[in-house]
Design a protein around this motif. Structure first.
Motif, short mmCIF file in Angstrom:
data_model
loop_
_atom_site.label_atom_id
_atom_site.label_comp_id
_atom_site.label_asym_id
_atom_site.label_seq_id
_atom_site.Cartn_x
_atom_site.Cartn_y
_atom_site.Cartn_z
N GLN A 1 0.83 -1.21 0.00
CA GLN A 1 0.00 0.00 0.00
C GLN A 1 0.87 1.26 0.00
OE1 GLN A 1 -3.14 -0.16 2.96
NE2 GLN A 1 -3.57 -2.31 2.56
N LEU A 2 1.84 1.24 -0.90
CA LEU A 2 2.76 2.36 -1.05
C LEU A 2 2.74 2.86 -2.48
CD1 LEU A 2 5.81 0.87 0.90
CD2 LEU A 2 4.37 2.76 1.68
N ASN A 3 2.98 4.15 -2.64
CA ASN A 3 3.14 4.75 -3.95
C ASN A 3 4.61 4.85 -4.30
OD1 ASN A 3 0.32 5.30 -4.23
ND2 ASN A 3 0.58 7.08 -2.87
N PRO A 4 4.95 4.97 -5.58
CA PRO A 4 6.37 5.07 -5.96
C PRO A 4 7.12 6.18 -5.25
CG PRO A 4 5.04 4.66 -7.90
CD PRO A 4 4.07 4.88 -6.77
N ASP A 5 6.46 7.31 -4.99
CA ASP A 5 7.17 8.42 -4.34
C ASP A 5 7.42 8.19 -2.85
OD1 ASP A 5 4.63 8.74 -3.34
OD2 ASP A 5 4.30 10.75 -4.16
N GLN A 6 6.95 7.04 -2.33
CA GLN A 6 7.20 6.71 -0.93
C GLN A 6 8.39 5.77 -0.76
OE1 GLN A 6 2.86 5.60 -0.37
NE2 GLN A 6 3.24 6.55 1.62
N ILE A 7 8.96 5.29 -1.85
CA ILE A 7 10.15 4.44 -1.79
C ILE A 7 11.37 5.34 -1.78
CG2 ILE A 7 11.39 2.50 -2.80
CD1 ILE A 7 8.54 1.78 -2.02
N ASP A 8 12.14 5.29 -0.73
CA ASP A 8 13.29 6.18 -0.57
C ASP A 8 14.57 5.61 -1.18
OD1 ASP A 8 11.90 8.17 1.10
OD2 ASP A 8 11.81 6.52 2.55
N TYR A 9 14.73 4.29 -1.08
CA TYR A 9 15.97 3.66 -1.52
C TYR A 9 15.66 2.35 -2.23
CZ TYR A 9 20.30 0.89 -1.17
OH TYR A 9 21.38 0.08 -1.45
N LEU A 10 16.36 2.12 -3.33
CA LEU A 10 16.24 0.86 -4.06
C LEU A 10 17.62 0.24 -4.18
CD1 LEU A 10 14.10 0.16 -7.21
CD2 LEU A 10 16.36 -0.82 -6.95
N ASN A 11 17.77 -0.95 -3.59
CA ASN A 11 19.01 -1.72 -3.77
C ASN A 11 18.81 -2.53 -5.06
OD1 ASN A 11 20.88 -4.09 -3.57
ND2 ASN A 11 21.49 -3.01 -1.72
N ALA A 12 19.48 -2.09 -6.11
CA ALA A 12 19.27 -2.68 -7.43
C ALA A 12 19.95 -4.04 -7.56
CB ALA A 12 19.81 -1.73 -8.50
N HIS A 13 19.37 -4.88 -8.41
CA HIS A 13 20.00 -6.18 -8.70
C HIS A 13 21.33 -5.96 -9.40
CE1 HIS A 13 20.27 -10.45 -9.46
NE2 HIS A 13 20.44 -10.21 -10.74
N ALA A 14 21.33 -5.09 -10.40
CA ALA A 14 22.51 -4.58 -11.11
C ALA A 14 23.79 -5.39 -10.92
CB ALA A 14 22.76 -3.14 -10.70
N THR A 15 23.98 -6.38 -11.76
CA THR A 15 25.12 -7.29 -11.60
C THR A 15 26.37 -6.83 -12.32
OG1 THR A 15 24.46 -8.61 -13.51
CG2 THR A 15 23.60 -9.27 -11.35
N SER A 16 26.25 -5.82 -13.19
CA SER A 16 27.36 -5.31 -14.00
C SER A 16 27.45 -6.01 -15.35
CB SER A 16 28.70 -5.42 -13.25
OG SER A 16 29.73 -4.71 -13.91
N THR A 17 26.33 -6.55 -15.83
CA THR A 17 26.29 -7.08 -17.19
C THR A 17 25.70 -6.02 -18.11
OG1 THR A 17 24.10 -8.08 -16.88
CG2 THR A 17 26.02 -9.45 -16.40
N SER A 18 26.09 -6.07 -19.37
CA SER A 18 25.71 -5.01 -20.30
C SER A 18 24.20 -4.93 -20.50
CB SER A 18 26.42 -5.21 -21.64
OG SER A 18 26.09 -6.49 -22.19
N VAL A 19 23.55 -6.07 -20.67
CA VAL A 19 22.12 -6.10 -20.94
C VAL A 19 21.29 -5.99 -19.66
CG1 VAL A 19 20.22 -7.46 -21.89
CG2 VAL A 19 22.44 -7.43 -23.05
N GLY A 20 21.68 -6.72 -18.62
CA GLY A 20 20.89 -6.77 -17.40
C GLY A 20 20.72 -5.43 -16.72
N ASP A 21 21.79 -4.65 -16.63
CA ASP A 21 21.71 -3.35 -15.97
C ASP A 21 20.73 -2.42 -16.68
OD1 ASP A 21 23.67 -4.40 -14.36
OD2 ASP A 21 25.13 -2.80 -14.69
N LEU A 22 20.77 -2.44 -18.00
CA LEU A 22 19.90 -1.53 -18.76
C LEU A 22 18.44 -1.94 -18.69
CD1 LEU A 22 22.00 -0.73 -21.97
CD2 LEU A 22 21.78 0.58 -19.85
N SER A 23 18.17 -3.24 -18.66
CA SER A 23 16.77 -3.67 -18.56
C SER A 23 16.20 -3.30 -17.19
CB SER A 23 16.64 -5.18 -18.81
OG SER A 23 17.24 -5.93 -17.78
N GLU A 24 17.01 -3.38 -16.14
CA GLU A 24 16.53 -2.98 -14.83
C GLU A 24 16.29 -1.46 -14.77
OE1 GLU A 24 17.40 -3.59 -10.04
OE2 GLU A 24 19.00 -4.05 -11.48
N ILE A 25 17.18 -0.70 -15.39
CA ILE A 25 16.98 0.75 -15.44
C ILE A 25 15.70 1.09 -16.18
CG2 ILE A 25 17.86 2.88 -16.47
CD1 ILE A 25 19.31 2.16 -13.93
N ALA A 26 15.42 0.37 -17.26
CA ALA A 26 14.18 0.60 -18.00
C ALA A 26 12.96 0.36 -17.11
CB ALA A 26 14.13 -0.30 -19.23
N ALA A 27 13.03 -0.71 -16.31
CA ALA A 27 11.92 -1.02 -15.39
C ALA A 27 11.78 0.05 -14.31
CB ALA A 27 12.15 -2.39 -14.76
#
Length: 412
Positions: free
Chosen positions: A291-317
């Motif tokens: 029951q939260l809105n996007p503007d209520q999320i302060d921090y996101l620990n990204a999956h971001a593994t350092s692969t060329s495709v994976g990082d960009l797809s997560e950023i798109a999401a």
């Protein structure tokens, strides 16, 4: 639905053998990477990893437990004992059927498997296998051994969803407590993947960095020079407890787990969806449950593994969910720990919770030149920790097979 809180944490990973040590080194932006010492990696494309230095299982394990368990189970027992100690739970006063274990691992006893098969080949295929071969190998043994060590007779099993595994375990434990089927769960994940077959296998897929000259700088999520992930190892444990139960016993509460979700990309065996559709939906579902809105999320620990495709797809999401002008802060802590595969979500959940309790966000190190495909207005915490009044933190995990697992923690 009952409320679920976190009352204990434990870890052993490349940045620390306690939560405090892990947090201190993460905030300091320390890299856990170095040259591989587990085996001779001279002829491997990747010759470095994030190993745990000086691991002493005897601090929490008996000689018999060590002899009968693979390293991934030893990590699990070590982190679980630490988390229980931290929680202050007096297990002898609880109904053992009210306390469960839901654990996660992506590979299980890979080291045991390699050792036994090599021995079989080297002895001219004479089948002299260790009687503990199968028990040490199978993925569910960590959850089983935790329950045996502490006499826990509640719900007990292991989740496997590749690199989303730990969040899968946390989500299941969360739901069982909410439904009133347990009072307490020991949950998290462990992995011991720094083995010859694992490293060579990921090298064959061209998934891992080959920056052997500068291992400490090799894990560089979101950076234009990234060339793959760096393998890590270890375990993370969270004690999940029904809120009223924790309150009644006067427990210290770190945070509340308020939302968790999973989706599937249904796209590719190893690649994430290029538009991040599954990740986007999983984040939206987790927020809806919380029951939260996007503007209520302060921090996101990204999956971001350092692969060329994976990082960009997560950023798109992330852009699709939070927009371009969000006040959300993002960091990718695999830049320091490496990628712990099935244990990644558990150790990153600990950092997410600590960001709430300490009002600090650990950095993404080695981010020197932001990939031009990533919008500059996105607040990625680069190279140094920042102070922020974090009240809500989200942690993303994505796994081979298209598994997306999201958890959200909130200040109590």
């Amino acid at each position: 639905m009952k409320r679920v809180v976190i009352t204990g944490m434990g870890t052993v990973n490349p940045l620390g053998k306690t939560v405090d040590e892990f947090w201190k080194n993460s905030v300091a932006g320390k890299s856990g990477a170095g040259m591989i010492t587990r085996f001779d990696a001279t002829h491997f494309k990747t010759r470095f990893a994030c190993e745990i230095d000086g691991f002493d299982p005897e601090k929490y394990l008996t000689h018999a437990e060590i002899k009968r368990s693979d390293l991934f189970t030893q990590y699990a027992l070590y982190a679980a004992a630490q988390a229980l100690e931290d929680s202050g739970l007096e297990l002898q006063k609880l109904d053992p059927f009210d306390v469960g274990v839901i654990w996660g691992t992506g590979q299980g006893g890979m080291g045991t498997f390699e050792e036994e098969v090599k021995n079989y080949v080297q002895t001219d295929f004479i089948p002299k296998f260790n009687p503990f071969f199968v028990p040490k190998l199978i993925a569910n043994m960590a959850s089983g051994m935790i329950s045996i060590k502490f006499g826990l007779q509640g719900i007990n099993y292991t989740t496997v969803s590749a690199c989303a595994t730990s969040n899968t375990a946390l989500m299941d434990a969360f739901n069982y407590i909410r439904l009133g089927k347990a009072k307490v769960f020991i949950s998290g994940g462990s992995e011991a993947p720094i083995t010859e077959a694992s490293v060579a296998g990921f090298n064959a897929m061209k998934a891992m960095s080959t920056n052997n000259e500068h291992p400490a700088e090799a894990s560089r999520p979101f950076d234009s020079a990234r060339d793959g992930f760096v393998m890590g190892e270890g375990a993370g444990t969270l004690i999940l407890e029904e809120y009223e139960h924790a309150k009644q016993r006067g427990a210290r509460i770190y945070a509340e787990l308020v939302g968790a979700s999973m989706t599937a990309d249904a796209y590719h065996m190893t690649a994430t969806h290029p538009e991040g559709l599954g990740a986007m939906k999983a984040m939206q579902l987790a927020m809806a449950e919380a029951q939260l809105n996007p503007d209520q999320i302060d921090y996101l620990n990204a999956h971001a593994t350092s692969t060329s495709v994976g990082d960009l797809s997560e950023i798109a999401a992330i852009r699709a969910v939070f927009g371009e002008n969000s006040s959300l802060s993002v960091s990718a802590t695999k830049s320091m720990t490496g990628h712990l595969l099935g244990a990644a979500g558990a150790v990153e959940a600990i950092l997410s919770i600590k960001s709430i309790t300490e009002k600090l966000i650990p950095p993404t190190i080695n981010l020197h030149q932001l990939d031009p495909a990533i919008p500059g207005q996105l607040d990625i915490v680069r190279n140094q920790a920042i102070e922020k009044n974090v009240k809500v933190a989200m942690s993303n995990t994505f796994g081979f097979g298209g598994h997306n697992g999201i958890v959200i923690f909130k200040e109590v």
